[in-house]
Scaffold this active site. Structure first.
Site, PDB file in Angstrom:
ATOM      1  N   ASP A  21       0.953  -1.156  -0.135  1.00 19.66           N
ATOM      2  CA  ASP A  21       0.009  -0.235  -0.117  1.00 19.66           C
ATOM      3  C   ASP A  21       0.976   1.327  -0.002  1.00 19.66           C
ATOM      4  OD1 ASP A  21      -2.339   1.511  -0.014  1.00 19.66           O
ATOM      5  OD2 ASP A  21      -2.761   1.132   1.991  1.00 19.66           O
ATOM      6  N   ASN A  69     -10.509  -2.436  -6.603  1.00 23.36           N
ATOM      7  CA  ASN A  69      -9.811  -1.861  -7.338  1.00 23.36           C
ATOM      8  C   ASN A  69     -10.308  -1.377  -8.799  1.00 23.36           C
ATOM      9  OD1 ASN A  69      -6.447  -2.998  -6.148  1.00 23.36           O
ATOM     10  ND2 ASN A  69      -7.686  -1.408  -5.276  1.00 23.36           N
TER      11      ASN A  69
HETATM   12  C1  FPP Z   1      -1.668   0.092  -3.468  1.00 25.42           C
HETATM   13  O1  FPP Z   1      -1.419   1.384  -3.591  1.00 25.42           O
HETATM   14  C2  FPP Z   1      -0.951  -0.856  -4.577  1.00 25.42           C
HETATM   15  C3  FPP Z   1      -1.937  -1.387  -5.433  1.00 25.42           C
HETATM   16  C4  FPP Z   1      -3.236  -1.251  -5.807  1.00 25.42           C
HETATM   17  C5  FPP Z   1      -1.181  -1.841  -6.772  1.00 25.42           C
HETATM   18  C6  FPP Z   1       0.177  -2.842  -6.404  1.00 25.42           C
HETATM   19  C7  FPP Z   1       0.769  -2.996  -7.787  1.00 25.42           C
HETATM   20  C8  FPP Z   1       2.220  -2.873  -7.847  1.00 25.42           C
HETATM   21  C9  FPP Z   1       3.130  -2.808  -6.643  1.00 25.42           C
HETATM   22  C10 FPP Z   1       2.776  -3.064  -8.955  1.00 25.42           C
HETATM   23  C11 FPP Z   1       2.763  -4.282  -9.866  1.00 25.42           C
HETATM   24  C12 FPP Z   1       2.774  -5.537  -9.126  1.00 25.42           C
HETATM   25  C13 FPP Z   1       3.343  -6.673  -9.441  1.00 25.42           C
HETATM   26  C14 FPP Z   1       3.313  -7.875  -8.869  1.00 25.42           C
HETATM   27  C15 FPP Z   1       4.458  -6.767 -10.689  1.00 25.42           C
HETATM   28  P1  FPP Z   1      -2.407   2.662  -3.743  1.00 25.42           P
HETATM   29  O2  FPP Z   1      -2.386   2.846  -5.002  1.00 25.42           O
HETATM   30  O3  FPP Z   1      -3.661   2.161  -3.081  1.00 25.42           O
HETATM   31  O4  FPP Z   1      -1.757   3.694  -3.066  1.00 25.42           O
HETATM   32  P2  FPP Z   1      -2.523   4.806  -1.975  1.00 25.42           P
HETATM   33  O5  FPP Z   1      -2.989   4.157  -0.922  1.00 25.42           O
HETATM   34  O6  FPP Z   1      -1.223   5.700  -1.702  1.00 25.42           O
HETATM   35  O7  FPP Z   1      -3.422   5.522  -2.929  1.00 25.42           O
END
Ligand code: FPP
Length: 245
Positions: A21, A69
């Site tokens: 996150d 998401n």
């Molecule tokens: C949460 O941060 C993250 C995600 C919803 C996506 C995770 C994906 C990756 C790390 C990239 C690709 C993964 C792989 C396995 C190659 P957020 O967007 O919710 O952050 P925020 O809470 O600050 O908005």
């Protein structure tokens, strides 16, 4: 003594699950677009996977895209899907060199055809690797998973192939996406949020939880080692008393 050297190799968590996150907030803090955060998050995925292999953790599950998401802006969803495809293509060689077997859990039928194809290709190519099983939770929601398991059992009861008396925790687990994978011993969540967010609800009944204030793109393998070290210094009682352990 480095944090890695403090880890007892005989008491390793067998399965670590991670809620990655903070990509968006990290990018915003730098005045960049959210997708830059996701792109940078791939580096942290690599760090943690390499750390898990280095130390000998056999199962790693990453919450890469939740069923909720899909409600994000269309462009961000599209960019995340592209990022997954390109990451899988780039990492295949590393998976093969390091004995990483890829798996995916979630409502995979909702994913775009292109990504399903790439996933199937990578899963097939890595199916005989045995050092570390990397499971990506994609379009995953634990409540949906549980409801799906209930439906499968109910269908068997309706068909007369299963009696109600035969339904127990073991029979139920067989119907989950994670059937055959041990429950997580340790769950890590970054970005200072203290929630489970519909991740592995059944499987985490006895999981130790570890939280970091760092944003996901800032995570390095030493953070994983710190979480493991902390985990090793906890007493897991599974409902028993200290004296019984
Ligand atoms: C949460 O941060 C993250 C995600 C919803 C996506 C995770 C994906 C990756 C790390 C990239 C690709 C993964 C792989 C396995 C190659 P957020 O967007 O919710 O952050 P925020 O809470 O600050 O908005």
């Amino acid at each position: 003594m480095s944090i890695k050297d403090k880890i007892d190799r005989h008491k390793l968590p067998q399965h670590i699950a991670i809620i990655m996150d903070g990509n968006g907030r990290w990018a915003k803090g730098l005045g960049k677009l959210r997708i830059f955060g996701h792109q940078s998050g791939v580096g942290a995925v690599r760090e943690v996977l390499e750390g898990a292999i280095e130390i000998g953790v056999p199962y790693l599950t990453l919450y890469a895209f939740s069923s909720e998401n899909w409600n994000r802006p269309k462009l961000e969803v599209q960019a995340l899907m592209e990022l997954l495809i390109s990451s899988l293509s780039k990492e295949l060689k590393t998976f093969q060199q390091n004995g990483v077997q890829l798996k995916a859990i979630g409502n995979l039928s909702e994913l775009p055809e292109k990504i399903r194809k790439k996933l199937t290709e990578t899963i097939t190519a890595t199916k005989d690797n045995t050092k570390c099983t990397l499971t990506l939770a994609l379009s995953y929601g634990a409540r949906d998973e549980i409801v799906g398991a209930v439906k499968k059992l109910a269908t068997q009861v309706e068909a007369g192939t299963l009696s109600v008396d035969q339904i127990d925790a073991a029979a139920f687990e067989q119907q989950l996406y994670t059937a055959g994978t041990p429950d997580p011993d340790l769950m890590i969540r970054t970005s200072g949020e203290y929630r489970i967010s519909n991740f592995l609800l059944w499987q985490m009944a006895y999981t130790e939880l570890w939280f970091s204030d760092k944003m996901w793109p800032e995570i390095k393998r030493e953070d994983l080692f710190e979480a493991i070290f902390d985990y090793q210094n906890r007493e897991r009682r599974f409902g028993k008393t200290s004296e019984q352990i």
